[in-house]
Write a protein that holds these residues in place. Structure first.
Motif, PDB file in Angstrom:
ATOM      1  N   TRP A 135     -27.502  32.519  26.292  1.00 24.53           N
ATOM      2  CA  TRP A 135     -26.820  32.249  25.024  1.00 24.53           C
ATOM      3  C   TRP A 135     -25.443  32.899  24.998  1.00 24.53           C
ATOM      4  CZ3 TRP A 135     -24.970  35.468  21.226  1.00 24.53           C
ATOM      5  CH2 TRP A 135     -24.669  34.889  19.984  1.00 24.53           C
ATOM      6  N   HIS A 163     -21.752  31.196  24.622  1.00 23.74           N
ATOM      7  CA  HIS A 163     -20.927  31.438  23.441  1.00 23.74           C
ATOM      8  C   HIS A 163     -19.654  32.182  23.754  1.00 23.74           C
ATOM      9  CE1 HIS A 163     -23.447  29.880  20.163  1.00 23.74           C
ATOM     10  NE2 HIS A 163     -24.335  29.909  21.140  1.00 23.74           N
ATOM     11  N   GLU A 190     -17.323  29.514  24.605  1.00 22.32           N
ATOM     12  CA  GLU A 190     -16.870  28.783  23.428  1.00 22.32           C
ATOM     13  C   GLU A 190     -15.848  29.577  22.634  1.00 22.32           C
ATOM     14  OE1 GLU A 190     -20.294  27.774  21.160  1.00 22.32           O
ATOM     15  OE2 GLU A 190     -21.009  26.381  22.688  1.00 22.32           O
TER      16      GLU A 190
END
Ligand code: SF4
Lengths: 486, 232
Positions: A477, A481, A484
């Motif tokens: 995760w 992220h 991103e």
């Protein structure tokens, strides 16, 4: 290895069954568990009340630990000082390397005294060296004088606690034992009547048997004094009436000065029986003309203690003043009682002391007889960090086992080696995570829980559910992220 | 290790090796003196409350307590002996003669054999001091406190305690001891056991009855004459 569940508890660590096996008789006996729990509740509640009222309790514990540590650090010097002062006061000091040596010395003294009988004050150290059966085999009549010890001796029972050793025997059993062995027909099971029976039974022994054996709670280095803490007065009888007194004491029992008792006597009774002070404490120094035994022997017993002394984490075990607070507080002891520990020292202190006294050759299951909850550490008046020692001993047991060839294919060790391999390499670990997720998907229900697993995993899912693996790990995760966010 | 060494030498060698401490004398470098003792040394109760606490503790132990002014002591002793319903008593050699009320049968302890002491129904002694915090009476077995056997065998122990002998805490008692005493008995209530189902039963082997006469002598602070370093 399978062990039959013995009808009679075995308290010799060299032959006792492992803890989980030895615990079964009590676990299957709800009445006995209730008796143990009741006794623990009573003592614990009294202790808690008295500790509460003591504003300086933590300071006393710290001082107690510091004094005991200081003694252990300088044990050689303090023992020599004790020996010198005790000898100057008319005592005879003997040294015993092990249980056999100590037993031999006792018997030699008894032979020289031509003693056919001895009276005894309750003593953990003489229980540790299994003195009574040895003396009996040598033809010496041994009479325990503490009420609980009489119950055990006459009833052929084994002790299950170090302060209230007969707590597993209830009043009707005591009645039966006393009625049978003292030949009293119409004895009631009222504790008052039973206590009176014991008083009468022993009175003549106290006045006629000329030799007594005791343990020691404390040895005072500066004066050569010996202190014994008790409740009933049987100790005072044994210390005062006979002609000859033999004391068996572990080498760790020394205190530097008389004044150090101001700490020990404040914490001992409160921890042990939940009293501000036990009814009687006696201290004597060598022999005193006209008062008490005119011959006095002390046997200083090593029996594995010097080895414990040499180990950094384990040394604190020797601070112990045998108050039993740790077993009274222990959730495991509460369920199993004392016999499961296969030693005269049960409970948390037994779990660390017994395997060490056995030099880790026996009683290896005991360091695992704990949930590591820390209740023992919290109540210990000399702040022994029992969980810390338990973990250290577990590591030693594991090291021992790992070296055994037959353990190589043991599923647990196989699993641990695998885990070691996986956990030390990141890429292998991630691969294993992905594979585990794939594999467990077959067993994960629609609700996201695993209700049953095959093989070894069934041992877990038989009694509880397991949450299924999440779709993605935190690591995955985060990697996503972080990208991103940029 | 030398195989021919005595068990004593061997033990000491093992201990010295284990502690890596070859010191042959105690208290190397003052390490004993620097041990931390943050617990309460001297109590804070005023004299009257200290004595009240002692009496309360004694009563909790089921000891009987009688109070009297100093001049009434011999008469109070006689009255208590009478009230006890007993007749044959033993007394330590150092007990004041005027305490031995003539209407009773006394044996004064000059090496009395145990069997004779056992025959006595009661004993009267003084004490070294008393500790209010735990309700403890301390005997150092001086001439008026008696040999150890004397306060042990008779079933009834009458102990004379002066108000000025009552300290509050156990450390206060220890600071009263200039030298470690040779014989000590700490008594906190009558003999007791809880070995059968945790039921407290009074009177197993020691005296079943403890009776205290508190003599109301003038009370200074019993430890006030100590040097500050002793008063910790
Ligand atoms: S380990 Fe601590 S709590 Fe347990 S018996 Fe020893 S002194 Fe007491």
């Amino acid at each position: 290895m399978t062990h039959a569940v013995a009808d009679h508890p075995v308290l010799d660590p060299t032959v006792a069954p492992p803890f989980p096996v030895a615990a079964l008789p009590v676990l299957r006996n709800p009445q006995l568990r209730k008796n143990v729990a009741h006794a623990m509740d009573v003592i614990q509640a009294k202790r808690a009340r008295l500790v509460e009222e003591k504003a300086d309790w933590q300071a006393l514990r710290s001082a107690g630990a510091a004094i005991r540590d200081h003694v252990l650090e300088n044990l050689g010097a303090y023992l020599e000082q004790f020996e010198e002062r005790c000898t100057a006061a008319g005592g005879v000091v003997h040294w015993a390397a092990d249980a056999a040596g100590a037993r031999r010395i006792v018997l030699e003294i008894l032979r020289a005294e031509k003693a056919a009988e001895v009276i005894k004050i309750k003593s953990m150290t003489t229980a540790e060296i299994q003195l009574n059966p040895y003396l009996e085999a040598a033809g010496v009549g041994v009479f325990e004088t503490d009420l609980a010890e009489i119950i055990l001796q006459l009833g052929r029972e084994e002790p299950s606690h170090i302060v209230v050793p007969a707590l597993h025997v209830n009043r009707s059993q005591v009645r039966e034992i006393f009625a049978r062995s003292m030949g009293i027909r119409d004895l009631s099971d009222n504790p008052q009547a039973l206590t009176a029976a014991a008083r009468n039974y022993l009175r003549r022994k106290f006045l006629t048997v000329p030799t007594a054996i005791s343990g020691a709670n404390f040895l005072i280095a500066e004066s050569g004094g010996v202190a014994v803490v008790e409740s009933e007065g049987n100790g005072r009888m044994c210390l005062t009436l006979p002609r000859t007194m033999i004391t068996v004491a572990g080498i760790e029992k020394v205190l530097p000065r008389y004044q150090d008792l101001e700490v020990m006597l404040q914490v001992l009774a409160r921890s042990a029986t939940g009293e501000r002070m036990n009814p009687y404490t006696s201290l004597w120094t060598g022999v005193t003309p006209g008062d008490g035994p005119q011959r006095f022997h002390v046997i200083l017993l090593d029996n594995g203690r010097s080895q414990i002394l040499g180990r950094k984490t384990e040394r604190q075990t020797l601070r112990c003043i045998r108050c039993a607070a740790c077993m009274n507080a222990c959730p495991v002891y509460r369920q199993t009682g004392g016999h499961a520990y296969g030693s005269v020292y049960p409970g948390p202190i037994g779990a660390i002391l017994t395997p060490q006294l056995m030099q880790m050759h026996h009683a290896q299951s005991l360091p695992y007889a704990s949930s590591l909850c820390g209740a023992c550490y919290e109540v210990c008046p000399v702040k022994i960090n029992i969980p810390e020692v338990l973990i250290e001993l577990r590591a030693q047991v594991t090291d021992q086992e790992r070296r055994q060839v037959r353990r190589f294919f043991d599923p647990m060790y196989l699993g641990m080696r695998m885990a070691g391999l996986l956990l030390s390499r990141a890429w292998l670990f991630h691969a294993a995570q992905r594979m585990g997720r794939l594999g467990l998907r077959f067993f994960t229900g629609k609700d996201g829980w695993i209700h049953s697993l095959p093989g070894m995993g069934a041992q877990w899912t038989q009694t509880r559910d397991l949450r299924g693996m999440p779709g993605e790990t935190f690591h995955e995760w985060w990697t996503k992220h972080k990208k991103e966010a940029r | 290790m030398n195989a021919a060494a005595s068990p004593r030498q061997q033990a000491l060698e093992r201990i010295r090796a284990a502690t890596r401490n070859p010191a042959a004398s105690v208290e190397p470098a003052g390490s004993y003196a620097s041990l931390r003792r943050d617990y309460i040394g001297h109590g804070a109760l005023p004299a009257e409350s200290r004595i009240a606490l002692m009496l309360e503790r004694l009563r909790e132990y089921d000891a009987e307590v009688t109070e009297c002014p100093p001049e009434a002591l011999p008469a109070t002793i006689a009255a208590q002996l009478l009230a006890s319903g007993r007749h044959a008593f033993v007394a330590p050699a150092g007990l004041p003669q005027e305490w031995l009320a003539p209407q009773f049968a006394w044996k004064v302890d000059r090496d009395l054999p145990a069997a004779e002491i056992e025959q006595a129904e009661g004993v009267v002694t003084t004490c070294f001091c008393a500790i209010a915090d735990s309700g403890t009476i301390v005997l150092h077995h001086s001439a008026s406190e008696g040999r150890r056997v004397l306060s042990l065998l008779p079933d009834w122990h009458l102990c004379i305690l002066r108000a000025s002998q009552v300290v509050e805490t156990l450390p206060e008692y220890f600071s009263l001891c200039k030298q470690p005493p040779r014989l000590v008995t700490w008594i906190s209530g009558p003999s007791a056991t809880a070995d059968i189902e945790m039921t407290r039963i009074k009177g197993v082997h020691g005296p079943r009855f403890l009776h205290v006469i508190l003599v109301r002598d003038p009370v200074a602070d019993p430890t006030s004459n100590l040097q500050p370093d002793q008063a910790r």
